[in-house]
Design an enzyme around this catalytic site. Structure first.
Site, PDB file in Angstrom:
ATOM      1  N   GLY A  11     -12.571 -18.379  26.155  1.00  0.00           N
ATOM      2  CA  GLY A  11     -11.401 -17.611  25.760  1.00  0.00           C
ATOM      3  C   GLY A  11     -10.920 -16.586  26.771  1.00  0.00           C
ATOM      4  N   ASN A  13      -8.434 -16.851  28.765  1.00  0.00           N
ATOM      5  CA  ASN A  13      -6.968 -16.763  28.646  1.00  0.00           C
ATOM      6  C   ASN A  13      -6.588 -16.018  27.380  1.00  0.00           C
ATOM      7  OD1 ASN A  13      -5.294 -18.235  30.754  1.00  0.00           O
ATOM      8  ND2 ASN A  13      -6.921 -19.711  30.390  1.00  0.00           N
ATOM      9  N   MET A  89      -9.435 -27.715  23.454  1.00  0.00           N
ATOM     10  CA  MET A  89      -9.708 -29.027  24.031  1.00  0.00           C
ATOM     11  C   MET A  89      -9.597 -30.169  23.035  1.00  0.00           C
ATOM     12  SD  MET A  89     -10.012 -28.019  26.999  1.00  0.00           S
ATOM     13  CE  MET A  89     -10.662 -29.290  28.043  1.00  0.00           C
ATOM     14  N   LEU A  92      -3.869 -32.964  19.594  1.00  0.00           N
ATOM     15  CA  LEU A  92      -3.265 -32.758  18.277  1.00  0.00           C
ATOM     16  C   LEU A  92      -2.373 -33.952  17.935  1.00  0.00           C
ATOM     17  CD1 LEU A  92      -2.468 -29.023  18.920  1.00  0.00           C
ATOM     18  CD2 LEU A  92      -4.105 -29.860  17.226  1.00  0.00           C
ATOM     19  N   ASN A 106       1.075 -24.307  25.572  1.00  0.00           N
ATOM     20  CA  ASN A 106      -0.222 -24.669  26.124  1.00  0.00           C
ATOM     21  C   ASN A 106      -0.239 -24.293  27.594  1.00  0.00           C
ATOM     22  OD1 ASN A 106      -2.849 -25.922  26.259  1.00  0.00           O
ATOM     23  ND2 ASN A 106      -1.870 -27.632  27.313  1.00  0.00           N
ATOM     24  N   HIS A 108      -1.995 -25.517  31.138  1.00  0.00           N
ATOM     25  CA  HIS A 108      -2.689 -26.668  31.711  1.00  0.00           C
ATOM     26  C   HIS A 108      -2.966 -26.348  33.186  1.00  0.00           C
ATOM     27  CE1 HIS A 108      -3.808 -30.851  32.319  1.00  0.00           C
ATOM     28  NE2 HIS A 108      -3.064 -30.855  33.390  1.00  0.00           N
TER      29      HIS A 108
END
Ligand code: GRF
Length: 195
Positions: A11, A13, A89, A92, A106, A108
């Protein structure tokens, strides 16, 4: 805007996002949710005073819809306006993504559209690219493919390993994501490039 952050691991970010959601940033964290028991980010979120939830995906096996029903139950309690995936990870389903279309982001670790999917740093090094980076994008049903909201670039240096490059990119993720999230919460969807 109320922001739910979904994580799977440490976590880092998420921490930067929570720390940025103060003052005149028009977003506030309402939930940090992990899909992995013991994810380090849960303790970090609790230390920051953010409500947390755990929805372990393992008991659901291949039943993605079942996992997402449990996920949605937790989100409904927190009533987020925006979902920020941060080191989350799990893929969805289209149903979930459609429900959150236009309100889910998101980050990436590549310069999309290059290197969708995993092992982005090894692939960039292998390809002999001069630079790498990270991308914040809106989440759509196609993996790592939605409208780009921001990118940050780093040089790839001789002797770089996936680990040394990942660390350099992660530093930029920590700068890019908060800037994009606060702009997005203010209704500004123009792509942001941080030097
Ligand atoms: C990192 O590899 C980062 O590039 C990607 O997710 C992984 C974990 O990030 N976004 P975090 O430390 O859990 O935020």
């Amino acid at each position: 805007k109320r922001v739910a952050i979904l994580i799977s691991g440490g976590g880092s970010n998420m921490v930067r996002l929570v720390e940025a959601m103060t003052g005149d940033c028009p977003a506030r964290p309402c939930l940090v949710l992990a899909n992995v028991p013991g994810a380090g980010g849960l303790a970090r979120a609790q230390a920051l005073g953010v409500p947390t939830a755990l929805v372990d995906h393992k008991p659901f096996g291949p039943d993605r819809a079942g996992f997402e029903t449990a996920l949605t139950a937790e989100l409904d309690k927190a009533q987020p306006d925006i979902i920020a995936l941060a080191g989350f990870m799990r893929v969805l389903t289209e149903r979930f993504v459609t429900r959150w279309q236009g309100r889910m982001l998101n980050i990436h670790p590549s310069l999309l559209p290059k290197y969708r999917g995993l092992n982005t740093h090894a692939r960039a090094i292998e390809a002999g690219d001069a630079e790498a980076g990270c991308t914040v994008h809106e989440v759509t049903a196609e993996l790592d493919d939605g409208p780009i909201l921001g990118q940050a670039r780093v040089p790839i240096r001789p002797g770089d390993t996936p680990e040394t490059l990942a660390a350099r990119v992660l530093e930029q993720e920590h700068r890019l994501y908060p800037a994009v999230l606060c702009r997005f919460a203010a209704g500004d969807r123009r792509p942001l490039r941080v030097p």
